[in-house]
Design a protein around this motif. Structure first.
Motif, PDB file in Angstrom:
ATOM      1  N   ARG A  64       0.851  -1.199   0.000  1.00 18.25           N
ATOM      2  CA  ARG A  64       0.000   0.000   0.000  1.00 18.25           C
ATOM      3  C   ARG A  64       0.879   1.238   0.000  1.00 18.25           C
ATOM      4  O   ARG A  64       1.840   1.318   0.771  1.00 18.25           O
ATOM      5  CB  ARG A  64      -0.893   0.047   1.243  1.00 18.25           C
ATOM      6  N   VAL A  65       0.529   2.192  -0.846  1.00 11.53           N
ATOM      7  CA  VAL A  65       1.192   3.494  -0.875  1.00 11.53           C
ATOM      8  C   VAL A  65       0.181   4.526  -0.378  1.00 11.53           C
ATOM      9  O   VAL A  65      -0.868   4.728  -0.995  1.00 11.53           O
ATOM     10  CB  VAL A  65       1.673   3.871  -2.287  1.00 11.53           C
ATOM     11  N   ILE A  66       0.499   5.164   0.747  1.00 11.56           N
ATOM     12  CA  ILE A  66      -0.375   6.172   1.334  1.00 11.56           C
ATOM     13  C   ILE A  66       0.135   7.543   0.898  1.00 11.56           C
ATOM     14  O   ILE A  66       1.261   7.924   1.210  1.00 11.56           O
ATOM     15  CB  ILE A  66      -0.374   6.086   2.880  1.00 11.56           C
ATOM     16  N   ILE A  67      -0.704   8.282   0.183  1.00 15.21           N
ATOM     17  CA  ILE A  67      -0.305   9.580  -0.351  1.00 15.21           C
ATOM     18  C   ILE A  67      -0.936  10.661   0.516  1.00 15.21           C
ATOM     19  O   ILE A  67      -2.131  10.934   0.439  1.00 15.21           O
ATOM     20  CB  ILE A  67      -0.747   9.733  -1.817  1.00 15.21           C
ATOM     21  N   GLY A  68      -0.115  11.275   1.365  1.00 15.79           N
ATOM     22  CA  GLY A  68      -0.600  12.320   2.255  1.00 15.79           C
ATOM     23  C   GLY A  68      -0.244  13.712   1.788  1.00 15.79           C
ATOM     24  O   GLY A  68      -0.683  14.697   2.389  1.00 15.79           O
ATOM     25  N   SER A  69       0.563  13.831   0.733  1.00 18.25           N
ATOM     26  CA  SER A  69       0.989  15.138   0.241  1.00 18.25           C
ATOM     27  C   SER A  69      -0.145  15.864  -0.472  1.00 18.25           C
ATOM     28  O   SER A  69      -1.002  15.236  -1.109  1.00 18.25           O
ATOM     29  CB  SER A  69       2.153  14.981  -0.747  1.00 18.25           C
ATOM     30  N   TRP A  70      -0.131  17.193  -0.340  1.00 22.99           N
ATOM     31  CA  TRP A  70      -0.980  18.052  -1.173  1.00 22.99           C
ATOM     32  C   TRP A  70      -0.037  18.724  -2.158  1.00 22.99           C
ATOM     33  O   TRP A  70       0.829  19.509  -1.777  1.00 22.99           O
ATOM     34  CB  TRP A  70      -1.704  19.091  -0.314  1.00 22.99           C
ATOM     35  N   TYR A  71      -0.181  18.432  -3.447  1.00 27.30           N
ATOM     36  CA  TYR A  71       0.734  18.930  -4.455  1.00 27.30           C
ATOM     37  C   TYR A  71       0.331  20.280  -5.035  1.00 27.30           C
ATOM     38  O   TYR A  71       1.096  20.885  -5.786  1.00 27.30           O
ATOM     39  CB  TYR A  71       0.858  17.914  -5.599  1.00 27.30           C
ATOM     40  N   GLY A  72      -0.870  20.762  -4.703  1.00 29.15           N
ATOM     41  CA  GLY A  72      -1.306  22.037  -5.252  1.00 29.15           C
ATOM     42  C   GLY A  72      -1.408  21.965  -6.764  1.00 29.15           C
ATOM     43  O   GLY A  72      -2.010  21.044  -7.329  1.00 29.15           O
ATOM     44  N   THR A  73      -0.782  22.910  -7.456  1.00 31.40           N
ATOM     45  CA  THR A  73      -0.849  22.937  -8.924  1.00 31.40           C
ATOM     46  C   THR A  73       0.233  22.082  -9.575  1.00 31.40           C
ATOM     47  O   THR A  73       0.287  21.980 -10.806  1.00 31.40           O
ATOM     48  CB  THR A  73      -0.695  24.387  -9.440  1.00 31.40           C
ATOM     49  N   LYS A  74       1.102  21.466  -8.764  1.00 32.10           N
ATOM     50  CA  LYS A  74       2.174  20.645  -9.324  1.00 32.10           C
ATOM     51  C   LYS A  74       1.616  19.303  -9.798  1.00 32.10           C
ATOM     52  O   LYS A  74       0.823  18.670  -9.105  1.00 32.10           O
ATOM     53  CB  LYS A  74       3.264  20.415  -8.266  1.00 32.10           C
ATOM     54  N   SER A  75       2.039  18.863 -10.971  1.00 31.69           N
ATOM     55  CA  SER A  75       1.537  17.614 -11.556  1.00 31.69           C
ATOM     56  C   SER A  75       2.446  16.448 -11.190  1.00 31.69           C
ATOM     57  O   SER A  75       3.668  16.591 -11.072  1.00 31.69           O
ATOM     58  CB  SER A  75       1.471  17.727 -13.077  1.00 31.69           C
ATOM     59  N   ALA A  76       1.842  15.288 -11.044  1.00 28.92           N
ATOM     60  CA  ALA A  76       2.584  14.061 -10.783  1.00 28.92           C
ATOM     61  C   ALA A  76       2.561  13.194 -12.031  1.00 28.92           C
ATOM     62  O   ALA A  76       1.493  12.780 -12.493  1.00 28.92           O
ATOM     63  CB  ALA A  76       1.961  13.307  -9.607  1.00 28.92           C
ATOM     64  N   THR A  77       3.737  12.947 -12.601  1.00 25.62           N
ATOM     65  CA  THR A  77       3.858  12.071 -13.760  1.00 25.62           C
ATOM     66  C   THR A  77       4.292  10.701 -13.267  1.00 25.62           C
ATOM     67  O   THR A  77       5.441  10.505 -12.865  1.00 25.62           O
ATOM     68  CB  THR A  77       4.887  12.624 -14.759  1.00 25.62           C
ATOM     69  N   LEU A  78       3.369   9.760 -13.296  1.00 19.82           N
ATOM     70  CA  LEU A  78       3.625   8.451 -12.706  1.00 19.82           C
ATOM     71  C   LEU A  78       4.085   7.441 -13.754  1.00 19.82           C
ATOM     72  O   LEU A  78       3.616   7.444 -14.891  1.00 19.82           O
ATOM     73  CB  LEU A  78       2.356   7.918 -12.036  1.00 19.82           C
ATOM     74  N   LYS A  79       5.008   6.588 -13.328  1.00 19.22           N
ATOM     75  CA  LYS A  79       5.470   5.483 -14.162  1.00 19.22           C
ATOM     76  C   LYS A  79       4.704   4.229 -13.739  1.00 19.22           C
ATOM     77  O   LYS A  79       5.081   3.558 -12.777  1.00 19.22           O
ATOM     78  CB  LYS A  79       6.968   5.294 -13.993  1.00 19.22           C
ATOM     79  N   LEU A  80       3.640   3.949 -14.444  1.00 18.87           N
ATOM     80  CA  LEU A  80       2.773   2.827 -14.079  1.00 18.87           C
ATOM     81  C   LEU A  80       2.914   1.727 -15.117  1.00 18.87           C
ATOM     82  O   LEU A  80       1.953   1.286 -15.737  1.00 18.87           O
ATOM     83  CB  LEU A  80       1.314   3.299 -13.962  1.00 18.87           C
ATOM     84  N   GLY A  81       4.155   1.277 -15.297  1.00 17.76           N
ATOM     85  CA  GLY A  81       4.466   0.256 -16.291  1.00 17.76           C
ATOM     86  C   GLY A  81       4.256  -1.146 -15.770  1.00 17.76           C
ATOM     87  O   GLY A  81       3.420  -1.408 -14.890  1.00 17.76           O
ATOM     88  N   THR A  82       5.063  -2.057 -16.290  1.00 17.77           N
ATOM     89  CA  THR A  82       4.857  -3.487 -16.033  1.00 17.77           C
ATOM     90  C   THR A  82       4.900  -3.825 -14.549  1.00 17.77           C
ATOM     91  O   THR A  82       4.037  -4.546 -14.044  1.00 17.77           O
ATOM     92  CB  THR A  82       5.915  -4.315 -16.772  1.00 17.77           C
ATOM     93  N   ARG A  83       5.912  -3.272 -13.840  1.00 12.35           N
ATOM     94  CA  ARG A  83       6.040  -3.634 -12.432  1.00 12.35           C
ATOM     95  C   ARG A  83       4.811  -3.213 -11.641  1.00 12.35           C
ATOM     96  O   ARG A  83       4.262  -3.991 -10.854  1.00 12.35           O
ATOM     97  CB  ARG A  83       7.284  -3.003 -11.821  1.00 12.35           C
TER      98      ARG A  83
END
Length: 340
Positions: A243-262
């Motif tokens: 489980r990954v718990i995301i508690g950050s508030w990024y505001g206007t910053k974008s998150a580019t995620l690598k959601l590949g094979t793994r």
């Protein structure tokens, strides 16, 4: 009556204004501020202009209703003393030491239901971290750590440090934290982390006496840095069905995620955690009051006032925010003090 109130006026601009205190309503009390704490996550987003104009501030907090539009009063970590009670309010409130989710200002009127009475044995500088501890408690409740699990915590600001302190109370096999700054890594070890590392290190560290072979097998990972780029590190260090718990508030910053094979094959969960609401699974037995009582207990036990690194009179708020912006490696918790 006059008061001093902090306003965010735009990117990199704060101002402390002297203004009149609104007349006390019959169902309100007047509170004189003692100290207030800066939230280096959300307040620095506002200071840097990294929130979308018009975003709702927080509809669950009476003092923060409205939109994120400059000039803006903001803040939610206030300790004060009740100095006056409206005619419809029980006079027993007079003299009470209270915590309130309220912006930085020296005198203010609120309804009693928006106040939390501070226990006699809890100091002001511990109580002012109520909101941060409440966030940490909520993060741990959302995570649901289990006996023998291995946890990674990215980000050792105050919320990250308090999260480590709570995790240390569980029979976990490993708590490993990550932060860019040495000051925070040292404090993390004091709060209960087994190891605390610089996430920029290119070396895979050894973990004497533990079965962890590297960064890729955490059962439970927290992303608390406020940096969306770190989310990929958190995902990469989480094991199968973790489980990954995301508690950050990024505001206007974008998150580019690598959601590949793994990621696709790992069946891991990405869980958003935010303190305004309890997870639905808890609401049959838990409410905000029960969680609040737990928070006060954790504050009494952890005594997190040691995390306060800087104290400024409210008149020097501009210096405090500038320091946080330019030298974050030197700061943990900033508080403002008041003379009324």
């Amino acid at each position: 009556m006059k008061r001093k109130a902090l306003y965010f006026n735009g990117e990199g601009a704060v101002e402390v204004r002297e203004e009149s205190v609104p007349k006390l309503k019959p169902d309100e009390v007047m509170v004189s501020a003692l100290i207030s704490a800066v939230s280096p996550g959300s307040e620095m987003l506002i200071y840097h202009g990294q929130v979308s104009s018009g975003t709702t501030v927080d509809s669950t907090i009476s003092a923060l209703e409205g939109n994120l539009t400059y000039p803006l009063k903001y803040g939610y970590c206030m300790v004060g003393r009740v100095i006056e009670a409206g005619r419809m309010v029980d006079s027993s409130w007079l003299g009470s030491r209270v915590f309130c989710l309220h912006p930085h200002e020296s005198v203010f009127a609120v309804r009693p239901e928006d106040l939390l009475t501070i226990p006699v044995d809890l100091g002001d500088e511990d109580a002012v971290l109520y909101a941060s501890m409440e966030t940490a408690v909520n993060l741990v409740m959302d995570a649901g750590p289990l006996i023998g699990e291995e946890a990674g915590v990215y980000g050792q600001g105050v919320v990250g440090l308090l999260t480590v302190a709570l995790l240390a109370r569980f029979p976990l096999n490993l708590i490993l934290s990550f932060d860019l700054y040495e000051l925070r890594r040292r404090k993390s070890l004091e709060m209960g982390a087994h190891y605390s590392l610089d996430p920029r290190s290119s070396e895979t560290p050894g973990f004497p006496g533990t079965p962890v072979p590297g960064y890729s097998d955490f059962d439970l990972t927290f992303e608390l840095t406020g940096d969306p780029g770190t989310l990929n590190q958190a995902v990469a260090s989480t094991g199968y069905e973790g489980r990954v718990i995301i508690g950050s508030w990024y505001g206007t910053k974008s998150a580019t995620l690598k959601l590949g094979t793994r990621f696709h094959r790992s069946k891991m969960k990405l869980i958003s955690s935010q303190v305004s609401h309890l997870r639905s699974e808890f609401t049959g037995r838990w409410d905000r009051k029960r969680r609040g009582d737990l928070v006060m207990s954790m504050l009494s036990q952890a005594q997190p006032s040691d995390l306060i690194s800087h104290r400024y009179p409210i008149e020097q708020a501009g210096e405090a925010y500038a320091g946080l912006a330019k030298h974050p490696e030197e700061f943990l918790q900033v508080i403002f003090t008041y003379q009324n």
